[in-house]
Write a protein that holds these residues in place. Structure first.
Motif, PDB file in Angstrom:
ATOM      1  N   LYS A 112       0.824  -1.199   0.000  1.00 50.68           N
ATOM      2  CA  LYS A 112       0.000   0.000   0.000  1.00 50.68           C
ATOM      3  C   LYS A 112       0.861   1.251   0.000  1.00 50.68           C
ATOM      4  O   LYS A 112       1.841   1.365   0.730  1.00 50.68           O
ATOM      5  N   LYS A 113       0.485   2.213  -0.836  1.00 47.30           N
ATOM      6  CA  LYS A 113       1.217   3.465  -0.945  1.00 47.30           C
ATOM      7  C   LYS A 113       1.019   4.290   0.337  1.00 47.30           C
ATOM      8  O   LYS A 113      -0.047   4.311   0.927  1.00 47.30           O
ATOM      9  N   GLN A 114       2.104   4.962   0.745  1.00 43.39           N
ATOM     10  CA  GLN A 114       2.018   5.823   1.915  1.00 43.39           C
ATOM     11  C   GLN A 114       1.065   6.983   1.647  1.00 43.39           C
ATOM     12  O   GLN A 114       1.157   7.655   0.621  1.00 43.39           O
ATOM     13  N   GLU A 115       0.148   7.221   2.585  1.00 42.60           N
ATOM     14  CA  GLU A 115      -0.784   8.333   2.449  1.00 42.60           C
ATOM     15  C   GLU A 115      -0.556   9.350   3.555  1.00 42.60           C
ATOM     16  O   GLU A 115       0.007   9.034   4.613  1.00 42.60           O
ATOM     17  N   TYR A 116      -1.014  10.566   3.280  1.00 35.20           N
ATOM     18  CA  TYR A 116      -0.763  11.691   4.180  1.00 35.20           C
ATOM     19  C   TYR A 116      -2.080  12.391   4.498  1.00 35.20           C
ATOM     20  O   TYR A 116      -2.904  12.608   3.606  1.00 35.20           O
ATOM     21  N   ALA A 117      -2.258  12.743   5.769  1.00 31.18           N
ATOM     22  CA  ALA A 117      -3.414  13.534   6.179  1.00 31.18           C
ATOM     23  C   ALA A 117      -2.926  14.952   6.465  1.00 31.18           C
ATOM     24  O   ALA A 117      -2.215  15.190   7.449  1.00 31.18           O
ATOM     25  N   ILE A 118      -3.287  15.882   5.588  1.00 27.15           N
ATOM     26  CA  ILE A 118      -2.873  17.271   5.725  1.00 27.15           C
ATOM     27  C   ILE A 118      -3.959  17.998   6.506  1.00 27.15           C
ATOM     28  O   ILE A 118      -5.116  18.056   6.080  1.00 27.15           O
ATOM     29  N   VAL A 119      -3.586  18.549   7.662  1.00 28.85           N
ATOM     30  CA  VAL A 119      -4.574  19.018   8.635  1.00 28.85           C
ATOM     31  C   VAL A 119      -4.354  20.498   8.942  1.00 28.85           C
ATOM     32  O   VAL A 119      -3.228  20.972   9.047  1.00 28.85           O
ATOM     33  N   ASP A 120      -5.465  21.200   9.097  1.00 28.20           N
ATOM     34  CA  ASP A 120      -5.410  22.539   9.670  1.00 28.20           C
ATOM     35  C   ASP A 120      -6.613  22.703  10.592  1.00 28.20           C
ATOM     36  O   ASP A 120      -7.704  22.190  10.311  1.00 28.20           O
ATOM     37  N   ILE A 121      -6.377  23.409  11.705  1.00 20.56           N
ATOM     38  CA  ILE A 121      -7.457  23.644  12.662  1.00 20.56           C
ATOM     39  C   ILE A 121      -7.501  25.119  13.027  1.00 20.56           C
ATOM     40  O   ILE A 121      -6.514  25.840  12.910  1.00 20.56           O
TER      41      ILE A 121
END
Length: 459
Positions: free
Chosen positions: A2-11
């Motif tokens: 599985k390809k590495q995935e990224y969660a790009i977050v701003d709050i």
């Protein structure tokens, strides 16, 4: 695989620390390393008022979040989108601390590998005028809509992340997201080289803000190890979060021994008064031994509180210690107890003017006061603590002059010292206080072989 995935977050939040503040808006953009594959955002009811300053920055009002879901209602979805993905954010430790805290409050235990786009951009595109998100977007021609709203900032960070992937010829991003990558634990504005330059030796370290002002001073047996400890863990106290955000550089001074580092740390805190130092500030002496002469001609000895810039004969950290010393002098020199004032404000006054008889002889009484003071001053020792140096060809020297810390420095290892005058040219002067004297005396008692009693060549 599985390809590495990224969660790009701003709050967006009600304030600057996760302990007392709450999330008001969150946006998560999922990136598969090539493109955005999912996106979600929502307002969040913080269940507390949004301060006017936060409203002015974000435009989010209490009315806007009144009917929004609380975080516990969206916690499962947030967890699902973040789980098994690299957590990416601009100044990642801020967003990460809030999200981790809120998920924990909802009963969900979560940790993740992190990637800070501030630090990543500094590595991949060094030399830009600023690394704030707004200024970066201007420099790199990234469209930034709805600034200081979670969705707009997350979308801009996702574009920045895509650019970084394209520019990353040396695979810096892969190195940074490894669990063992030291850079990921460093404050976002701190150049990694500042940390790498720290030696594994005793000394004092200085944290500086963006204007090079010292904001924290610390001492260490191992400078690199101690500084690294400031950046580990996930504490969410306001002081720590602001401290990390405000740290832009680190400098240091190597000391030969832990004792010298402790004395230098205390001296620098007293001189610089850094905003994030708290502990040593409480060691300021509060009481002093005073001598004054009333209009009647009688001299008094008194223990009283020290006011700012007030001079006294000796300082004490407690009223108890001061009173004991005064009682000891009064007994030894048979001073009339009425002329020994314990623990009151020491303002000059003729306390005994109303008594016309039963007073001691004026001259004899004042001689006793003078003798007590001479004895007190002469009983305070002068000595040097000689210990190892920073290099084999030198040794360290801490000098106590008549009971007060005078200074410290380094001398040649083959120099033999017998007189105080021989010390002065090698010593850097430092202000003394009772805490320093207590620490030095405690060391001298434990290591008498390092103590050298000195005489003044002028006496």
């Amino acid at each position: 695989m599985k390809k590495q995935e990224y969660a790009i977050v701003d709050i967006e939040t009600t304030g600057g620390n996760a302990s007392y503040s709450k999330i008001t808006e969150i946006a998560i953009v999922i990136h598969d390393g090539e493109k955005v594959i999912d996106r979600w955002e929502t307002l969040v009811n913080p269940q507390k008022n949004i301060p006017p300053a936060i409203f002015a920055l974000t435009g989010i009002t209490n009315e806007m979040v009144e009917n929004a879901p609380t975080f516990d209602l969206i916690s499962d979805q947030v967890f699902e989108m973040l789980n098994n993905r690299v957590f990416v954010a601009h100044n990642v430790n801020f967003d990460y601390s809030f999200v981790r805290h809120e998920l924990g409050e909802a009963g969900l235990k979560w940790t993740a590998r992190k990637l800070c786009t501030v630090r990543a951009t500094r590595k991949i595109r060094p030399g830009l005028p600023s690394y704030s998100l707004g200024r970066l977007c201007t420099s790199l021609d990234i469209v930034l809509e709805n600034r200081h709203r979670a969705g707009g900032d997350a979308d801009a960070t996702a574009i920045l992340f895509s650019r970084l992937l394209e520019w990353d010829a040396d695979a810096e991003l892969s190195k940074m997201i490894k669990n063992t990558a030291q850079d990921q634990r460093l404050p976002p504005n701190l150049p990694p080289q500042d940390f790498e330059n720290l030696p594994e030796k005793p000394g004092v370290y200085y944290f500086h803000d963006e204007h090079s002002k010292v904001i924290y001073v610390g001492k260490a047996i191992n400078l690199k190890k101690r500084v690294a400890s400031h950046f580990t863990g996930h504490k969410i106290t306001p002081q720590r979060q602001n401290f990390l955000k405000d740290t832009y550089s680190i400098s240091f001074e190597i000391c030969a021994t832990e004792l010298m580092a402790l004395l230098l740390e205390g001296s620098e805190i007293k001189k610089l008064w850094p905003k994030y130092n708290k502990a040593l500030k409480k060691y300021e002496p509060k009481f002093g031994l005073f001598n004054y002469e009333a209009r009647s001609g009688y001299q008094y000895l008194a223990i009283g509180k020290i006011t700012k810039n007030q001079k006294c004969i000796e300082t004490f950290s407690s009223l108890y210690d001061g009173n004991n010393k005064l009682r000891e002098l009064g007994t030894k020199f048979e001073i009339d107890y009425r002329f020994c004032i314990y623990g009151v404000n020491c303002q000059e006054a003729d306390l005994l003017d109303t008594l016309k008889e039963d007073l001691p002889d004026l001259s004899s009484h004042n001689d006793k006061i003078d003798a007590a003071l001479d004895f007190f001053k002469s009983s305070l020792p002068s000595f040097a603590i000689l210990d190892k140096g920073r290099t084999p060809d030198e040794k360290s020297c801490i000098w106590v002059d008549k009971g007060h810390f005078y200074g410290m420095g380094y001398i040649s290892s083959d120099l033999v010292i017998t007189q105080i005058s021989e010390v002065k040219e090698h010593i850097t002067r430092y202000a003394s206080n009772q805490y320093f004297v207590q620490v030095i005396n405690a060391f001298a008692e434990k290591a008498p072989s390092r103590v050298r009693l000195l005489e003044d060549s002028n006496t």
